[in-house]
Design a protein around this motif. Structure first.
Motif, PDB file in Angstrom:
ATOM      1  N   LEU A 113       0.818  -1.202   0.000  1.00  0.00           N
ATOM      2  CA  LEU A 113       0.000   0.000   0.000  1.00  0.00           C
ATOM      3  C   LEU A 113       0.856   1.257   0.000  1.00  0.00           C
ATOM      4  N   ALA A 114       2.067   1.149   0.539  1.00  0.00           N
ATOM      5  CA  ALA A 114       2.947   2.316   0.571  1.00  0.00           C
ATOM      6  C   ALA A 114       3.336   2.754  -0.839  1.00  0.00           C
ATOM      7  N   ARG A 115       3.170   1.877  -1.843  1.00  0.00           N
ATOM      8  CA  ARG A 115       3.490   2.249  -3.215  1.00  0.00           C
ATOM      9  C   ARG A 115       2.440   3.182  -3.806  1.00  0.00           C
ATOM     10  N   LEU A 116       1.291   3.274  -3.157  1.00  0.00           N
ATOM     11  CA  LEU A 116       0.207   4.095  -3.684  1.00  0.00           C
ATOM     12  C   LEU A 116       0.333   5.536  -3.211  1.00  0.00           C
ATOM     13  N   HIS A 117      -0.065   6.470  -4.075  1.00  0.00           N
ATOM     14  CA  HIS A 117      -0.180   7.859  -3.662  1.00  0.00           C
ATOM     15  C   HIS A 117      -1.349   7.947  -2.677  1.00  0.00           C
ATOM     16  N   PRO A 118      -1.254   8.827  -1.669  1.00  0.00           N
ATOM     17  CA  PRO A 118      -2.344   8.924  -0.688  1.00  0.00           C
ATOM     18  C   PRO A 118      -3.713   9.115  -1.313  1.00  0.00           C
ATOM     19  N   SER A 119      -3.802   9.877  -2.403  1.00  0.00           N
ATOM     20  CA  SER A 119      -5.099  10.080  -3.041  1.00  0.00           C
ATOM     21  C   SER A 119      -5.613   8.789  -3.662  1.00  0.00           C
TER      22      SER A 119
END
Length: 434
Positions: A183-189
């Protein structure tokens, strides 16, 4: 095992045999270590006349051409409880997963397995129409009567290293397949969009799996209604930890949306300094400078040299990333001036801050309308504008991204990059000149 690859839908319901004599049917597949990159299958669940029995994968000789599963010995142990293993059929099929690389929520229709290195492993999730056709037994039908149509159905596969099961509070349920590190690979948005697409229970499960900083980043991009629902689901203590990591203006906006009683409970769980700051910020109207401002800024004293200030900034850098401007204050927090990081770096090491700072500052009062704040930031080409009271005391800053939020549709504004980062610290006003 000579079996090389296939889908679990093609194996479930098949006869299990010993020396060609049927003893039951395959009903599920167990994985004991689901967080592995490509987890190996530890055994099969066989429905026998004595009930559900566990057949260790070592007892499986092969999957024959007719689809029967040949075993070396009859399974004797009962199938383990749900909380002790992952059941591929009952826990994952028809459940939602996050396709981390595709940045979307999808549903598992089938699971591909393959024999690699002598072990049967889970290698991919089928989220396409072909998986449904296979499960419905229409694969052979399609091949026999409409082969061109069947071949035209796209295979939508997600490699298993992009998904991994997590459990909810109820150990018998596995609603979502994600792993915290992925999940850390995803942008917060993007993470916020995924959370918004999930059911309330699933969204809460994802938030529980995140560290406080990652959860705070995602929270800032969520709609207020989803924020409030998640706070109810994850509990006061965890919600307070996440809100503490949010940028102070976003945290204040969130608290302002909550009933006073709930607001008080959350503030009571926070450290005293942060809670005091947020109580002050909540008092301001949302569409004013006070409602937009954050207390995450770096302040310095005028008597320090450039060299000493740079040394101090190196020390505080891990807890404050918005250091484009340094604000110069006195002992009473009266704003005296400001300077850019560029000015500081180019100054002589022995130069005093008061001699290189800009005295002619553009400031706003806390009740300045948000639209005016945005206009002033644009007019003077600023990255941030200080907010002061009538006596010139520094209260906070409004960053350009928060100013844009005030004049742009909420859905689009929440996708914009943020200047500030969330790291746990006791004071949002970071001192480089103390």
């Amino acid at each position: 095992m000579a079996f090389t690859e296939g889908f679990i839908s093609e194996l479930v319901g098949r006869k299990a045999t010993i020396n060609d004599l049927p003893i039951g049917k395959v009903t599920d597949f167990l994985v004991n270590e689901p967080d592995d990159t490509f987890p190996h299958i530890d055994g099969l669940v066989i429905k026998t006349t004595q009930g559900l029995r566990f057949a260790p994968i070592e007892t499986v000789i092969d999957v024959n051409h007719d689809g029967t599963v040949a075993l070396t010995m009859a399974p004797k142990e009962p199938a383990p409880p749900d909380q002790e293993a992952l059941y591929l059929i009952s826990d994952l099929l028809d459940k939602q997963i996050v396709d981390v690389d595709g940045r979307k929520v999808v549903r598992i229709n089938d699971i591909e397995v393959a024999n690699t290195g002598g072990r049967l492993r889970v290698v991919a999730a089928d989220v396409g129409v072909s998986g449904l056709l296979r499960r419905l037994g229409l694969k052979s039908f399609g091949k026999r009567f409409t082969p061109a149509i069947y071949r035209s159905v796209p295979r939508s596969m997600i490699a298993w290293d992009s998904v991994a099961p997590i459990r909810e509070t109820n150990p018998t349920q596995v609603h979502l397949s994600v792993k915290e590190g992925k999940l850390a690979r995803l942008h917060p948005s993007e993470l916020a969009e995924i959370i918004g697409d999930l059911s309330t229970r699933e969204a809460a499960a994802v938030v529980r799996s995140l560290d406080d900083e990652t959860a705070a980043d995602a929270f800032e991009h969520l709609d207020a209604d989803i924020q409030k629902t998640l706070i109810d689901d994850i509990g006061t203590e965890r919600a307070a930890d996440i809100i503490e990591e949010m940028d102070s203006d976003d945290a204040a906006d969130l608290l302002a949306e909550l009933p006073e009683e709930q607001q008080s409970r959350l503030l009571a769980e926070m450290n005293e300094y942060t809670a005091g700051e947020l109580r002050e910020l909540v008092k301001y109207e949302e569409d004013t400078a006070g409602g937009l401002m954050t207390t995450d800024y770096v302040w310095i004293y005028p008597h320090r040299t450039a060299e000493a200030t740079i040394r101090k900034i190196r020390e505080i850098a891990p807890v404050s990333e918005f250091i484009y401007y340094l604000y110069v204050v006195d002992k009473e927090d009266t704003l005296l001036g400001a300077l850019s990081l560029r000015t500081l770096m180019l100054a002589l090491p022995t130069a005093f801050i008061e001699l290189i700072m800009d005295h002619d500052l553009v400031t706003v009062l806390p009740d300045t309308p948000a639209v005016e704040v945005a206009a002033m930031i644009a007019r003077y080409d600023l990255l941030a504008i200080p907010v002061v009271n009538n006596h010139g005391k520094m209260l906070g800053i409004v960053t350009v991204d928060d100013a844009i939020d005030a004049i742009m549709p909420e859905e689009l504004a929440k996708k914009l990059p943020r200047f500030t980062a969330h790291h746990h610290h006791s004071s949002h006003r970071v001192a480089a000149g103390a």
